[in-house]
Design an enzyme around this catalytic site. Structure first.
Site, PDB file in Angstrom:
ATOM      1  N   ASP A   1       0.219  37.912 -12.959  1.00  0.00           N
ATOM      2  CA  ASP A   1      -0.787  37.172 -12.200  1.00  0.00           C
ATOM      3  C   ASP A   1      -2.205  37.598 -12.563  1.00  0.00           C
ATOM      4  O   ASP A   1      -2.526  38.790 -12.570  1.00  0.00           O
ATOM      5  CB  ASP A   1      -0.554  37.369 -10.697  1.00  0.00           C
ATOM      6  CG  ASP A   1      -1.419  36.455  -9.855  1.00  0.00           C
ATOM      7  OD1 ASP A   1      -1.435  35.241 -10.123  1.00  0.00           O
ATOM      8  OD2 ASP A   1      -2.081  36.958  -8.932  1.00  0.00           O
TER       9      ASP A   1
ATOM     10  N   LYS B   1       5.711  38.490  -3.570  1.00  0.00           N
ATOM     11  CA  LYS B   1       4.307  38.328  -3.895  1.00  0.00           C
ATOM     12  C   LYS B   1       3.489  39.534  -3.425  1.00  0.00           C
ATOM     13  O   LYS B   1       4.033  40.499  -2.889  1.00  0.00           O
ATOM     14  CB  LYS B   1       3.772  37.028  -3.291  1.00  0.00           C
ATOM     15  CG  LYS B   1       4.401  35.789  -3.961  1.00  0.00           C
ATOM     16  CD  LYS B   1       3.825  34.507  -3.445  1.00  0.00           C
ATOM     17  CE  LYS B   1       2.363  34.325  -3.790  1.00  0.00           C
ATOM     18  NZ  LYS B   1       2.132  34.190  -5.245  1.00  0.00           N
TER      19      LYS B   1
ATOM     20  N   ARG C   1       0.821  -1.216   0.000  1.00  0.00           N
ATOM     21  CA  ARG C   1       0.000   0.000   0.000  1.00  0.00           C
ATOM     22  C   ARG C   1       0.850   1.260   0.000  1.00  0.00           C
ATOM     23  O   ARG C   1       0.531   2.242  -0.681  1.00  0.00           O
ATOM     24  CB  ARG C   1      -0.960  -0.024   1.191  1.00  0.00           C
ATOM     25  CG  ARG C   1      -1.833   1.217   1.332  1.00  0.00           C
ATOM     26  CD  ARG C   1      -2.458   1.695   0.043  1.00  0.00           C
ATOM     27  NE  ARG C   1      -3.143   0.649  -0.706  1.00  0.00           N
ATOM     28  CZ  ARG C   1      -3.500   0.768  -1.963  1.00  0.00           C
ATOM     29  NH1 ARG C   1      -3.185   1.865  -2.663  1.00  0.00           N
ATOM     30  NH2 ARG C   1      -4.120  -0.221  -2.582  1.00  0.00           N
TER      31      ARG C   1
ATOM     32  N   GLU D   1      12.076  36.959  -8.441  1.00  0.00           N
ATOM     33  CA  GLU D   1      10.850  37.129  -9.229  1.00  0.00           C
ATOM     34  C   GLU D   1       9.921  38.074  -8.481  1.00  0.00           C
ATOM     35  O   GLU D   1       9.853  38.052  -7.244  1.00  0.00           O
ATOM     36  CB  GLU D   1      10.154  35.787  -9.439  1.00  0.00           C
ATOM     37  CG  GLU D   1       8.869  35.894 -10.243  1.00  0.00           C
ATOM     38  CD  GLU D   1       8.259  34.541 -10.579  1.00  0.00           C
ATOM     39  OE1 GLU D   1       7.306  34.497 -11.391  1.00  0.00           O
ATOM     40  OE2 GLU D   1       8.716  33.520 -10.031  1.00  0.00           O
TER      41      GLU D   1
ATOM     42  N   LYS E   1       2.084  24.597  -3.845  1.00  0.00           N
ATOM     43  CA  LYS E   1       0.814  24.036  -3.364  1.00  0.00           C
ATOM     44  C   LYS E   1       0.890  22.503  -3.435  1.00  0.00           C
ATOM     45  O   LYS E   1       0.216  21.850  -4.216  1.00  0.00           O
ATOM     46  CB  LYS E   1      -0.347  24.580  -4.189  1.00  0.00           C
ATOM     47  CG  LYS E   1      -0.506  26.093  -4.047  1.00  0.00           C
ATOM     48  CD  LYS E   1      -1.574  26.641  -4.974  1.00  0.00           C
ATOM     49  CE  LYS E   1      -1.657  28.168  -4.859  1.00  0.00           C
ATOM     50  NZ  LYS E   1      -2.640  28.749  -5.798  1.00  0.00           N
TER      51      LYS E   1
END
Length: 366
Positions: free
Chosen positions: A282, A222, A157, A253, A190
């Protein structure tokens, strides 16, 4: 059987998560990241070496794949072990079990599955007819593990959980990467907590590129940073000052949400020497009522930048929209959905494969 009685290799490493870092140590680590040789990988940190790996895991200075596998096995076994297998499987019985694809897609996690079985029982043998990144079709037997029956069932599993998640990520990444061409497809941060490197490894296997690994290996200014700093130029100025003071050379960035913010970043770069390497555009892809998207704002931003910096489109990226977005001239298209909305690829491990295929055909899964 306790969680610790699962057979492990003796060179277990101390978890880096328990270390306490002061600011100087963090800066030192950041410098090492920048200078790290591209030949080093997470497998080497764990004392693992798979020369046959088609796609190596991405770089990370503290992540330990072996410890992640051991944690997953201990999560399953807890302090008692596999009571069902201990009750039903003779201790010395040996079996051969086959990996069976139950839907079409890109297989990923083969190297990690090998690590799982090696951690459970080094005497197990694993063989494959496919490799990470290959296309598999429903009903295909593409690998096998054989040896002590108890060990095969204990590892089953955990190995499948890794493979199914990674294969799901690789499958959607492959579709998105093909559709985004000539732009390159990126994932984001994410990811499932604790599985960052595994998720990003699957993106590489699927033909995508990795965005930053974490908070340590790239400056990404950001919207909240910009709001706190009082604007794009103020944020860029602070970053340039910080990097210079700490003798850091890493990619930078900045996220922009309007054409005015794009112009502000370009104006700043014109007036001073900056470490800026990429501009994120964005939510400049606007959804339309007919299901299409308007990319005119994105195109205008790309025209303004005119190749001075890499560009990254973010927001409203789907399999249906990514081709149009990728055709605007952006360097990259990023999509959090690659890892945060994973649909696992259905894979099983069966000893009686004929019966499994018979049942699969009955249920349209083989």
């Amino acid at each position: 059987m306790s969680a610790m009685s699962i057979q492990t290799q003796p060179e277990a490493l101390t978890s880096s998560c328990t270390r306490r870092f002061n600011r100087r140590t963090v800066v030192s680590i950041q410098r090492r990241i920048v200078r790290m040789s591209a030949t080093k990988s997470a497998t080497q940190k764990s004392g693992i070496s798979y020369d046959s790996m088609v796609v190596k895991p991405p770089l990370h200075p503290t992540y330990d794949l072996k410890e992640v596998v051991k944690l997953a096995l201990a999560e399953d076994a807890a302090d008692r072990g596999d009571v069902t297998s201990m009750a039903t499987i003779p201790s010395e019985m040996e079996v051969e079990a086959h990996f069976l694809a139950k839907e079409d897609g890109i297989v990923a996690g083969i190297a990690l599955a090998e690590l799982v079985f090696r951690e459970v029982d080094p005497s197990l043998k694993v063989e494959w007819s496919q490799k990470d990144g290959d296309y598999v079709h429903r009903g295909l037997k593409f690998g096998k593990v054989y040896g002590r029956a108890y060990s095969v069932v204990v590892g089953e599993r955990v190995a499948l959980n890794f493979m199914q998640r990674m294969s799901g990520i690789a499958t959607i990444t492959k579709a998105m990467a093909d559709a985004a061409h000539p732009a390159l497809i990126l994932e984001t941060r994410k990811t499932a907590p604790g599985l960052r490197l595994v998720d990003k490894w699957a993106v590489l296997i699927g033909g995508g590129r990795n965005h930053r690994m974490g908070l340590f290996d790239m400056v990404l200014i950001k919207d909240n940073h910009i709001s706190i700093a009082g604007g794009v130029s103020n944020a860029l100025k602070s970053v340039d000052s910080y990097l210079e003071q700490n003798n850091l050379k890493i990619e930078v960035e900045v996220e922009t949400r309007t054409l005015e913010e794009v112009k502000e970043a370009l104006d700043y770069a014109t007036q001073t020497t900056t470490s800026l390497t990429r501009i994120m555009l964005d939510n400049m892809v606007v959804p339309l009522t007919n299901g299409d998207v308007d990319v005119s704002m994105l195109k205008e931003a790309v025209t303004l930048i005119n190749g001075r910096f890499e560009t990254e489109a973010s927001g409203n990226v789907t399999l249906e929209t990514v081709h149009k977005i990728g055709g605007t001239g952006v360097t990259f298209v990023s999509s959090g959905a690659l890892t945060h909305s994973v649909k696992a690829l259905d894979i099983s491990l069966k000893i009686d494969t004929e019966l499994a295929l018979q049942v699969g055909r009955r249920t349209k899964r083989a």
